[in-house]
Scaffold this active site. Structure first.
Site, mmCIF file in Angstrom:
data_model
loop_
_atom_site.group_PDB
_atom_site.id
_atom_site.type_symbol
_atom_site.label_atom_id
_atom_site.label_comp_id
_atom_site.label_asym_id
_atom_site.label_seq_id
_atom_site.Cartn_x
_atom_site.Cartn_y
_atom_site.Cartn_z
ATOM 1 N N LYS A 66 0.846 -1.210 0.000
ATOM 2 C CA LYS A 66 0.000 0.000 0.000
ATOM 3 C C LYS A 66 0.878 1.256 0.000
ATOM 4 C CE LYS A 66 -3.739 -2.548 2.211
ATOM 5 N NZ LYS A 66 -4.482 -2.900 3.434
ATOM 6 N N GLN A 110 -4.552 -1.808 9.819
ATOM 7 C CA GLN A 110 -4.424 -3.101 9.165
ATOM 8 C C GLN A 110 -4.967 -4.206 10.071
ATOM 9 O OE1 GLN A 110 -3.528 -3.493 5.987
ATOM 10 N NE2 GLN A 110 -3.734 -5.713 6.054
ATOM 11 N N ASP A 133 -10.974 2.723 4.588
ATOM 12 C CA ASP A 133 -11.293 1.289 4.495
ATOM 13 C C ASP A 133 -12.807 1.057 4.513
ATOM 14 O OD1 ASP A 133 -9.468 -0.753 4.096
ATOM 15 O OD2 ASP A 133 -8.669 -0.691 6.137
HETATM 16 N N1 GUN Z 1 -6.732 -7.191 6.225
HETATM 17 C C1 GUN Z 1 -7.130 -7.903 5.155
HETATM 18 N N2 GUN Z 1 -7.751 -7.106 4.264
HETATM 19 C C2 GUN Z 1 -7.753 -5.876 4.776
HETATM 20 C C3 GUN Z 1 -8.247 -4.626 4.317
HETATM 21 O O1 GUN Z 1 -8.843 -4.493 3.253
HETATM 22 N N3 GUN Z 1 -8.051 -3.573 5.155
HETATM 23 C C4 GUN Z 1 -7.434 -3.706 6.347
HETATM 24 N N4 GUN Z 1 -7.297 -2.617 7.094
HETATM 25 N N5 GUN Z 1 -6.966 -4.847 6.806
HETATM 26 C C5 GUN Z 1 -7.121 -5.921 6.020
#
Ligand code: GUN
Length: 312
Positions: A66, A110, A133
């Site tokens: 990211k 995350q 998110d």
């Molecule tokens: N863990 C797995 N997929 C995601 C996601 O799309 N966002 C976040 N913050 N954590 C994750």
């Protein structure tokens, strides 16, 4: 002999790839252009931040991807790393600080978080305007009602693939396998909505579902989000079906320098001679998750411009 051969030309059937890597690159290029326009117009450079707690290997990989994507499109980015001995109150405090940080337009926590931390409490602390998110109950509720908001990145990426490949789901039977908060639940909501890209008849299957194989064979589109490597076999699906593989599992692989390889929920090789459309792993949904997160961050930044304009 030639004419005899001509009588028996078999058209070799092979699966069609839904190229998430390519579409993701297209989306990133579009975002990059927007950022350049913003810079030319002396507007703020979008800034995404990520909170990472603990040392879970896959989570570190995702967060790094990211951050790298931010560099590619010209965003600013910050990574806030904490040991897994951080307690809930400390983490809530850190989130409050980021909520108040005017430089940061959007941020993510995350997942998964260590088990001693209440995920719901943490996600509810994220300011809804910075919740790129889309996991805050306020934004999740808006999504459910079909109101414009931040859509979680993975389901949003799946929708983007469906749109850009001009796949018509209207009235089609879609099976979502998995009911997670991050993927299964939101994609089931989005695909059943009254929207031109959606309008599907959606079934949500999960660990308690009976006769899963019957559900699979009777589906036009399958979204598999369960994390069981190579779970979906060719015999389980019908011709012309579309398969979206959301699984990302690490399995041991001595031939790889890392000692593992990434495998999806779909037994990919098993489908090679089938008339189906399929998202590969890697190179399918994964890259889309990243580009859609960045798209949400651009949206957060533009939303802030709009609000500031309103005040002045
Ligand atoms: N863990 C797995 N997929 C995601 C996601 O799309 N966002 C976040 N913050 N954590 C994750």
């Amino acid at each position: 002999i030639n004419s005899l051969c001509n009588m028996y030309i078999w058209k070799k059937i092979s699966m069609k790839i839904i190229d998430g890597k390519k579409i993701s690159n297209d989306v990133l290029d579009e975002i990059k252009n927007h950022v350049e326009d913003r810079v030319n117009n002396r507007k703020k450079v979008p800034h995404l931040a990520a909170i990472l707690v603990g040392d879970d290997g896959p989570s570190q990989t995702y967060v790094n991807s990211k951050i790298r994507a931010c560099e590619r499109v010209g965003f600013n980015s910050s990574l806030f790393k904490f040991n897994d001995n951080i307690n809930e109150d400390e983490l809530l405090n850190e989130i409050t600080k980021i909520n108040e940080n005017k430089e940061i337009d959007g941020f993510i926590v995350q997942l998964p978080l260590p088990s001693n931390i209440d995920q719901e409490k943490i996600l509810t602390q994220v300011s809804p305007e910075k919740d790129v998110d889309g996991f805050h109950p306020f934004n999740y509720g808006k999504m459910t009602l079909g109101i414009d908001t931040f859509i979680p990145a993975t389901p949003s990426g799946i929708v983007e693939l469906i749109k850009r490949y001009k796949i018509d789901l209207s009235g089609k039977r879609c099976l979502v396998i998995g009911r997670s908060q991050i993927v299964g639940r939101p994609i089931s909501i989005l695909l059943s909505q009254n929207q031109s890209f959606a309008n599907a008849t959606v079934t949500v299957a999960h660990s308690r579902s009976k006769e899963l194989e019957t559900l699979c064979i009777n589906s036009d589109l399958i979204v598999s989000a369960i994390g069981i490597p190579k779970f979906l076999k060719s015999r389980m699906v019908s011709d012309n079906s579309i398969i979206i593989d959301v699984g990302i599992s690490r399995v041991d692989d001595e031939t790889s320098s890392k000692g593992y390889k990434i495998v999806g929920d779909v037994d990919f090789e098993d489908f090679s001679q089938r008339d189906v459309m399929i998202t590969p792993v890697p190179g399918g949904v994964g890259p889309m998750t990243i580009s859609m997160l960045l798209k949400n961050t651009l949206k957060a930044c533009e939303l802030k411009d709009w609000l500031l304009n309103l005040i002045h």
